[in-house]
Design an enzyme around this catalytic site. Structure first.
Site, PDB file in Angstrom:
ATOM      1  N   GLY A  25       0.792  -1.382  -0.077  1.00 40.46           N
ATOM      2  CA  GLY A  25      -0.033   0.016  -0.223  1.00 40.46           C
ATOM      3  C   GLY A  25       0.719   1.161   0.047  1.00 40.46           C
ATOM      4  O   GLY A  25       2.066   1.446   0.108  1.00 40.46           O
ATOM      5  N   ASP A  64       2.722  -2.833   8.468  1.00 41.23           N
ATOM      6  CA  ASP A  64       1.750  -2.564   7.324  1.00 41.23           C
ATOM      7  C   ASP A  64       0.804  -1.343   7.449  1.00 41.23           C
ATOM      8  O   ASP A  64       0.974  -0.508   8.423  1.00 41.23           O
ATOM      9  CB  ASP A  64       1.018  -3.977   7.303  1.00 41.23           C
ATOM     10  CG  ASP A  64       0.102  -4.329   5.995  1.00 41.23           C
ATOM     11  OD1 ASP A  64       0.154  -3.565   5.094  1.00 41.23           O
ATOM     12  OD2 ASP A  64      -0.358  -5.469   5.845  1.00 41.23           O
ATOM     13  N   GLY A  65      -0.092  -1.228   6.518  1.00 41.51           N
ATOM     14  CA  GLY A  65      -0.877  -0.196   6.629  1.00 41.51           C
ATOM     15  C   GLY A  65      -2.332  -0.690   6.923  1.00 41.51           C
ATOM     16  O   GLY A  65      -2.534  -1.780   7.127  1.00 41.51           O
ATOM     17  N   ASP A  75      -7.065  -0.233   6.132  1.00 38.92           N
ATOM     18  CA  ASP A  75      -7.842   0.881   5.586  1.00 38.92           C
ATOM     19  C   ASP A  75      -8.826   1.391   6.633  1.00 38.92           C
ATOM     20  O   ASP A  75      -9.248   2.627   6.291  1.00 38.92           O
ATOM     21  CB  ASP A  75      -8.872  -0.078   4.693  1.00 38.92           C
ATOM     22  CG  ASP A  75      -7.940  -0.455   3.302  1.00 38.92           C
ATOM     23  OD1 ASP A  75      -7.433   0.373   2.629  1.00 38.92           O
ATOM     24  OD2 ASP A  75      -7.826  -1.592   2.978  1.00 38.92           O
ATOM     25  N   LYS A  97      -8.518  -4.413   6.002  1.00 37.21           N
ATOM     26  CA  LYS A  97      -7.454  -4.360   5.083  1.00 37.21           C
ATOM     27  C   LYS A  97      -7.846  -5.020   3.761  1.00 37.21           C
ATOM     28  O   LYS A  97      -8.861  -5.661   3.770  1.00 37.21           O
ATOM     29  CB  LYS A  97      -6.039  -5.012   5.672  1.00 37.21           C
ATOM     30  CG  LYS A  97      -5.595  -4.241   6.855  1.00 37.21           C
ATOM     31  CD  LYS A  97      -4.221  -5.038   7.470  1.00 37.21           C
ATOM     32  CE  LYS A  97      -3.241  -5.233   6.265  1.00 37.21           C
ATOM     33  NZ  LYS A  97      -3.020  -4.100   5.378  1.00 37.21           N
ATOM     34  N   GLY A  98      -6.948  -4.604   2.512  1.00 41.37           N
ATOM     35  CA  GLY A  98      -7.387  -5.279   1.766  1.00 41.37           C
ATOM     36  C   GLY A  98      -7.656  -4.612   0.566  1.00 41.37           C
ATOM     37  O   GLY A  98      -7.892  -5.076  -0.670  1.00 41.37           O
ATOM     38  N   GLY A 120      -5.500  -2.816  -1.143  1.00 38.99           N
ATOM     39  CA  GLY A 120      -4.429  -3.239  -2.221  1.00 38.99           C
ATOM     40  C   GLY A 120      -4.440  -4.609  -2.373  1.00 38.99           C
ATOM     41  O   GLY A 120      -3.458  -4.995  -3.290  1.00 38.99           O
ATOM     42  N   GLU A 179      -0.767 -10.920   3.585  1.00 35.14           N
ATOM     43  CA  GLU A 179      -0.655 -10.062   4.585  1.00 35.14           C
ATOM     44  C   GLU A 179      -0.976 -10.908   6.194  1.00 35.14           C
ATOM     45  O   GLU A 179      -0.229 -10.324   7.143  1.00 35.14           O
ATOM     46  CB  GLU A 179      -1.302  -8.679   4.366  1.00 35.14           C
ATOM     47  CG  GLU A 179      -0.786  -7.707   3.586  1.00 35.14           C
ATOM     48  CD  GLU A 179      -1.620  -6.383   3.208  1.00 35.14           C
ATOM     49  OE1 GLU A 179      -1.077  -5.309   2.676  1.00 35.14           O
ATOM     50  OE2 GLU A 179      -2.803  -6.486   3.343  1.00 35.14           O
ATOM     51  N   LYS A 200      -8.404   6.925   8.769  1.00 33.19           N
ATOM     52  CA  LYS A 200      -8.596   5.539   8.864  1.00 33.19           C
ATOM     53  C   LYS A 200      -9.550   5.201  10.172  1.00 33.19           C
ATOM     54  O   LYS A 200      -9.779   4.128  10.117  1.00 33.19           O
ATOM     55  CB  LYS A 200      -7.237   4.890   8.752  1.00 33.19           C
ATOM     56  CG  LYS A 200      -6.664   5.230   7.644  1.00 33.19           C
ATOM     57  CD  LYS A 200      -6.853   4.650   6.193  1.00 33.19           C
ATOM     58  CE  LYS A 200      -6.030   4.872   5.102  1.00 33.19           C
ATOM     59  NZ  LYS A 200      -4.958   4.144   5.031  1.00 33.19           N
TER      60      LYS A 200
HETATM   61  C1  5RP Z   1      -3.173  -3.758   1.258  1.00 36.65           C
HETATM   62  C2  5RP Z   1      -3.905  -2.982   2.282  1.00 36.65           C
HETATM   63  C3  5RP Z   1      -3.326  -1.453   2.621  1.00 36.65           C
HETATM   64  O1  5RP Z   1      -2.299  -1.721   3.654  1.00 36.65           O
HETATM   65  C4  5RP Z   1      -4.474  -0.597   2.934  1.00 36.65           C
HETATM   66  O2  5RP Z   1      -5.267  -0.814   1.721  1.00 36.65           O
HETATM   67  C5  5RP Z   1      -3.786   0.717   3.136  1.00 36.65           C
HETATM   68  O3  5RP Z   1      -3.433   1.125   2.105  1.00 36.65           O
HETATM   69  P1  5RP Z   1      -2.923   2.508   1.820  1.00 36.65           P
HETATM   70  O4  5RP Z   1      -1.709   2.685   2.913  1.00 36.65           O
HETATM   71  O5  5RP Z   1      -2.690   3.001   0.443  1.00 36.65           O
HETATM   72  O6  5RP Z   1      -3.944   3.474   2.781  1.00 36.65           O
HETATM   73  O7  5RP Z   1      -4.517  -3.590   3.036  1.00 36.65           O
HETATM   74  O8  5RP Z   1      -3.987  -5.003   1.044  1.00 36.65           O
END
Ligand code: 5RP
Length: 235
Positions: free
Chosen positions: A33, A87-88, A90, A100-101, A103, A109, A127
């Protein structure tokens, strides 16, 4: 002036890096992400501090970016324990359950997070939600052969179902790096995240969901334009 969300992300990424530098980091897990991308840029500029580290990535994109920058990258199949996972997310609820997901990488993940001793998620203030899935639908990865059957079963249970399609580069469905088709679902009513995750995974052909219950979360670093809050899960 920097965009406030970007400024918030940058602050959170820098704080997360401080935590990582205080942690055992022989094997590091990396999600996917735009926030993770910012973290990788910071890794690249501090690469001398990660000479001993090996990286395990949840996406081909992330693995390639790290490998091209000269980091040592391992396949997920090569490891069974990760020291620290970054990780990040949503969405983050007040109990630190995550969605999440966005991306399309949430299956790997989740697998890497489940094998990690310390899980750190970096988010900006936009978020934060009161309840998961109220603002956006729930990503679910489905075995391609099971797509029609899973969609039918979900609809029978009252779920809204949308098969995610690409906007450019390919005419068709979004296929995760693991080979699954990514669909987005809307539950018929508000259900507790753990229960919803269990219900979705009880359907044969569902590989994983984007619901990361709080047991997969140790720290959430939340960036605001003018501060950072580090939330730790209370065990
Ligand atoms: C990918 C994810 C990402 O971590 C989530 O979508 C956050 O993305 P971003 O940092 O672009 O806001 O879960 O599967």
């Amino acid at each position: 002036m920097l965009d406030p969300v970007l400024e918030a992300k940058k602050k959170a990424v820098e704080e997360a890096m401080k935590i990582v530098l205080d942690t055992k980091r022989d094997i590091m897990g990396i999600g996917n992400g735009s926030t993770v991308d910012m973290f990788i840029d910071l890794l690249i500029s501090s690469s001398h501090l990660f000479i001993e580290s090996y990286f395990v990535c949840a996406s081909l994109y992330t693995a390639r970016k790290l490998a091209e920058a000269g980091f040592k990258v391992l396949s997920v199949a090569d490891i069974d324990t990760v020291d620290v996972y970054i990780d990040g997310a949503d969405e983050v609820d007040p109990q630190l359950n995550l969605l999440k997901g966005g991306g399309a990488a949430s299956t790997l993940e989740k697998i890497i997070a489940s094998a990690s001793n310390l899980r750190i998620y970096i988010v900006d203030y936009t978020k934060l939600v009161k309840k998961l899935g109220v603002r956006r639908s729930i990503p679910v990865e489905v075995l391609p052969q099971a797509l029609s059957i899973v969609v039918k079963k979900l609809k029978e249970k009252g779920f809204g179902v949308y098969i995610r399609t690409l906007k450019e580069g390919k005419y068709g469905f979004v296929i995760a790096d693991t080979g699954g088709v990514v669909i987005d679902v809307v539950p018929p009513q508000n259900i507790d995240p753990l229960e919803l995750d269990r219900e979705l995974k009880s359907i044969p052909g569902v590989v994983e969901t984007g619901i990361f219950t709080k047991d997969l979360v140790d720290i959430v670093v939340i960036g605001y334009p003018d501060k950072v809050v580090v939330s730790r899960r209370i065990i």
